[in-house]
Scaffold this motif. Structure first.
Motif, PDB file in Angstrom:
ATOM      1  N   ASP A 274       0.720  -1.032   0.416  1.00 55.20           N
ATOM      2  CA  ASP A 274      -0.337  -0.142  -0.007  1.00 55.20           C
ATOM      3  C   ASP A 274       0.668   1.231  -0.001  1.00 55.20           C
ATOM      4  O   ASP A 274       2.239   1.119   0.063  1.00 55.20           O
ATOM      5  N   PRO A 275       0.330   1.987  -0.159  1.00 57.34           N
ATOM      6  CA  PRO A 275       1.382   3.421  -0.680  1.00 57.34           C
ATOM      7  C   PRO A 275       2.091   3.965   0.185  1.00 57.34           C
ATOM      8  O   PRO A 275       3.614   4.283   0.767  1.00 57.34           O
ATOM      9  N   ALA A 276       1.454   3.473   2.099  1.00 59.56           N
ATOM     10  CA  ALA A 276       2.516   4.107   3.070  1.00 59.56           C
ATOM     11  C   ALA A 276       3.396   2.906   3.648  1.00 59.56           C
ATOM     12  O   ALA A 276       4.437   3.628   3.768  1.00 59.56           O
ATOM     13  N   ALA A 277       2.692   2.258   2.713  1.00 60.61           N
ATOM     14  CA  ALA A 277       4.257   0.821   3.154  1.00 60.61           C
ATOM     15  C   ALA A 277       5.329   1.409   1.831  1.00 60.61           C
ATOM     16  O   ALA A 277       6.336   0.236   3.117  1.00 60.61           O
ATOM     17  N   ALA A 278       4.628   1.238   1.442  1.00 62.51           N
ATOM     18  CA  ALA A 278       6.146   1.383   0.203  1.00 62.51           C
ATOM     19  C   ALA A 278       7.225   2.574   0.700  1.00 62.51           C
ATOM     20  O   ALA A 278       8.194   2.625   0.173  1.00 62.51           O
ATOM     21  N   GLU A 279       6.473   3.756   0.998  1.00 59.65           N
ATOM     22  CA  GLU A 279       6.975   4.985   1.214  1.00 59.65           C
ATOM     23  C   GLU A 279       7.809   4.259   2.675  1.00 59.65           C
ATOM     24  O   GLU A 279       9.157   4.744   2.756  1.00 59.65           O
ATOM     25  N   GLU A 280       7.437   3.833   3.411  1.00 57.67           N
ATOM     26  CA  GLU A 280       8.263   3.281   4.509  1.00 57.67           C
ATOM     27  C   GLU A 280       9.567   2.615   4.005  1.00 57.67           C
ATOM     28  O   GLU A 280      10.607   2.702   4.497  1.00 57.67           O
ATOM     29  N   VAL A 281       9.352   1.517   3.176  1.00 61.02           N
ATOM     30  CA  VAL A 281      10.141   0.712   2.377  1.00 61.02           C
ATOM     31  C   VAL A 281      11.497   1.367   1.908  1.00 61.02           C
ATOM     32  O   VAL A 281      12.578   0.849   1.558  1.00 61.02           O
ATOM     33  N   LEU A 282      10.995   2.354   0.813  1.00 63.76           N
ATOM     34  CA  LEU A 282      11.920   3.112   0.397  1.00 63.76           C
ATOM     35  C   LEU A 282      12.225   4.030   0.988  1.00 63.76           C
ATOM     36  O   LEU A 282      13.651   3.985   1.123  1.00 63.76           O
ATOM     37  N   ALA A 283      12.131   4.106   2.375  1.00 58.18           N
ATOM     38  CA  ALA A 283      12.909   5.236   3.248  1.00 58.18           C
ATOM     39  C   ALA A 283      14.041   4.565   3.797  1.00 58.18           C
ATOM     40  O   ALA A 283      14.855   4.781   3.845  1.00 58.18           O
ATOM     41  N   VAL A 284      13.516   2.889   4.434  1.00 57.42           N
ATOM     42  CA  VAL A 284      14.918   2.316   4.600  1.00 57.42           C
ATOM     43  C   VAL A 284      15.700   2.283   3.633  1.00 57.42           C
ATOM     44  O   VAL A 284      17.220   2.364   4.402  1.00 57.42           O
ATOM     45  N   LEU A 285      15.315   1.962   2.286  1.00 59.60           N
ATOM     46  CA  LEU A 285      16.461   2.215   1.304  1.00 59.60           C
ATOM     47  C   LEU A 285      16.432   2.843   1.137  1.00 59.60           C
ATOM     48  O   LEU A 285      18.756   2.813   0.906  1.00 59.60           O
ATOM     49  N   GLN A 286      16.932   4.114   1.373  1.00 64.61           N
ATOM     50  CA  GLN A 286      17.502   5.813   1.088  1.00 64.61           C
ATOM     51  C   GLN A 286      18.437   5.743   2.415  1.00 64.61           C
ATOM     52  O   GLN A 286      19.520   5.808   1.919  1.00 64.61           O
ATOM     53  N   ARG A 287      17.940   5.608   3.700  1.00 69.35           N
ATOM     54  CA  ARG A 287      19.163   5.079   4.334  1.00 69.35           C
ATOM     55  C   ARG A 287      20.129   4.217   4.627  1.00 69.35           C
ATOM     56  O   ARG A 287      20.922   4.355   4.638  1.00 69.35           O
TER      57      ARG A 287
END
Length: 572
Positions: A173-186
């Protein structure tokens, strides 16, 4: 960190290489995004990094791929496991253990890490990906999106130097996708992890990329450049780029924030009266059209406190009740100690397209499975074309309702595309060639003698959709139908579904693709913890939701536009 030297891959029996002329380098600590239409070989290119191609898939690899100095021709996947973490399109094929916590620990156990290190990393990953509440759950009981997060977590815990990700947000879902991408960026910024990722939902990921590798067509050599440079020439691009191209913005914006800063003049132009259109509002669409009704100026009623939500009144039934294709009354489903659906009452009418939306695990797939008879109701009733689907024989049910599941391979069992289509024609008692014509219409270029397992995820989904549509059921159910599809294939899918709706077919889509909902759905039903928390016209529901609003809505707010097509039509 990753070096491709004149790489080509030709699979056994293929007359042409799947990829060729691949020659570029992915530096350490960068996120490089693979972009291109379905079937150009993105998954194959990713497979060469982990050693799955050719050691697992077979075929011939020419040239050289090195990862952290290791040649993948001479190092098998297990000899690269400490360096490369891989998540494919199908998370189920990735799992080794039965529960979430065990799966997160498995890769570290294989590498012989100390127990105290394993424990700390498992806890960190559970928190990073929002999996703490699921730690003891059997993986088989999770939703597709939850399984996707577990698969990503399982490759994060060993802390590999390189992450190879194939459609990592497709089931989120959009919120979960943002969380995963934020983790990858970190990981990229703070730990220097190198990420090579293929993803069709560019509206989610393009702003995170340091570089983009464009694979424009099958067999064509890839091109490497900055995201803005590649989006200017790419045949696939997100709505924010499409709007930038329409408005002739240069350089092209890649984020909603950048586009909003430039959109003042465009908003002013769209706000000018044009005929009977009210300033800033899209006209009411014809049924099946690309426009949605304008949203009322009245602010939405705030959600009641949680303790009162069980007492919400059901909508009153109009005096002239329209015919229904399917309906549920006080439907509840409990599965494996989980309350999947709670007191759901819905009516689905002919010609209506409904988007089921909500976070992972909200009950969307369970509702579809109940409508098609795969899951019986625990309490309440469900009727599909007037019969209870869980008590209806499959030969009768196939002409009443069809489901395209999240995992299309569940519908595919023959050895070739031609055999699948022939079987679909027989099962549906349809004219010979009906299924094959649908495949050609949705995704041209698939050969008759191709084995379904050799198709990309998007191509397999297309084949499964054609198999289901062959029977022309009055009710069509699709679970994440754009997973693995590029924008061109999605456009063809939208056209087909619109035509079906215009012919009177009812369509229900469980989707996290907010752009698809904006483009296609007449109505959005929003689920949370198995309950319906919103049910209304698409514009009313998605415009009022920061999570589910499409990019164009966010860019042109407070004006209420949903798609680039609406804006283009208004400007002409």
């Amino acid at each position: 960190m990753i070096r491709f030297e004149d790489v080509s891959v030709t699979y056994d029996g293929a007359s042409e290489p799947t990829i060729q002329g691949v020659d570029f380098e992915v530096p350490e600590g960068e996120l490089v995004l693979l972009v291109g239409p379905s079937g150009v070989g993105k998954s194959t290119l990713l497979g060469t990094v982990s050693g799955l191609v050719p050691h697992f898939t077979g075929g011939t690899l020419r040239g050289r791929v090195t990862v952290a100095g290791r040649d993948t021709r001479t190092h098998k996947p297990r000899e690269l496991a400490d360096v490369v973490g891989t998540v494919g399109q199908d998370p189920l094929s990735h799992f080794v253990t039965d529960t979430v916590e065990d799966e997160l620990a498995y890769g570290m156990e294989s590498l012989g890490l100390a127990p105290e290190v394993m424990r700390r990393r498992v806890e960190e990953t559970l928190d990073l990906l929002g999996l703490a509440a699921l730690r003891d759950r059997p993986i088989a009981t999770l939703s597709g999106g939850q399984q996707q997060r577990v698969a990503i977590g399982s490759v994060l815990t060993p802390h590999p130097q390189v992450l190879v990700l194939d459609e990592p947000t497709s089931a989120l879902d959009p919120a979960a996708a943002e969380e995963v991408l934020a983790v990858l960026q970190r990981l990229v910024h703070d730990l220097g992890t190198t990420v090579l990722m293929a993803e069709h939902r560019l509206e989610r990921v393009i702003q995170y990329a340091d570089q983009v590798t464009l694979m424009p067509s099958p067999g064509a050599p890839p091109r490497l450049g900055s995201p803005a440079e590649m989006m200017a020439v790419s045949p696939v691009y997100p709505p924010v780029v499409a709007l930038g191209r329409l408005a002739s913005w240069s350089p092209l914006p890649l984020t909603v924030r950048d586009a909003r800063r430039r959109a003042g003049a465009l908003r002013d132009q769209l706000a000018q009266p044009a005929g009977s259109r009210a300033a800033g509002a899209a006209p009411v669409p014809k049924r099946g059209g690309t426009r949605q009704a304008p949203v009322s100026a009245t602010p939405p009623t705030p959600a009641p406190p949680r303790r009162w939500r069980r007492t919400l009144r059901k909508p009153t039934t109009p005096s002239a009740t329209p015919p229904t294709v399917a309906e549920t009354h006080s439907l509840s489903v409990r599965r494996a100690q989980v309350q999947a659906l709670r007191d759901v009452t819905l009516s689905i009418t002919p010609g209506e397209t409904i988007a089921l939306m909500g976070r992972n695990g909200a009950g969307k797939s369970t509702l579809l499975n109940t409508l098609v008879g795969l899951v019986p109701p625990t309490t309440g009733t469900v009727l599909t074309t007037g019969v209870p689907p869980h008590r209806t024989a499959p030969p009768d049910l196939v002409r009443r309702v069809g489901l395209v599941p999240q995992e299309p391979r569940d519908l595919l069992y023959a050895d070739t595309v031609a055999a699948e289509c022939a079987a679909a024609d027989r099962d549906a008692q349809a004219e010979t060639g009906t299924c094959r014509a649908l495949v050609t219409q949705l995704l041209p270029g698939i050969q008759d003698d191709t084995h379904p397992r050799d198709l990309s995820e998007g191509q397999r989904l297309t084949l499964a959709l054609a198999v289901v549509l062959t029977a022309r059921p009055p009710l069509l159910l699709l679970d994440e139908p754009t997973r693995g599809l590029d924008y061109a294939a999605k456009t063809r899918l939208v056209t087909l579904l619109r035509d079906l709706a215009a012919e009177g077919h009812a369509i229900v889509l469980a989707t996290h693709d907010v752009e698809l909902a904006a483009e296609l759905a007449h109505r959005v039903v929003l689920l949370a913890e198995g309950e319906v928390i919103a049910d209304g016209p698409t514009a009313e529901v998605v415009v009022s939701s920061p999570s589910f609003a499409p990019q164009v809505t966010k860019i042109l707010a407070p004006q209420e536009w949903l798609t680039v097509a609406q804006v283009r039509e208004a400007l002409t």
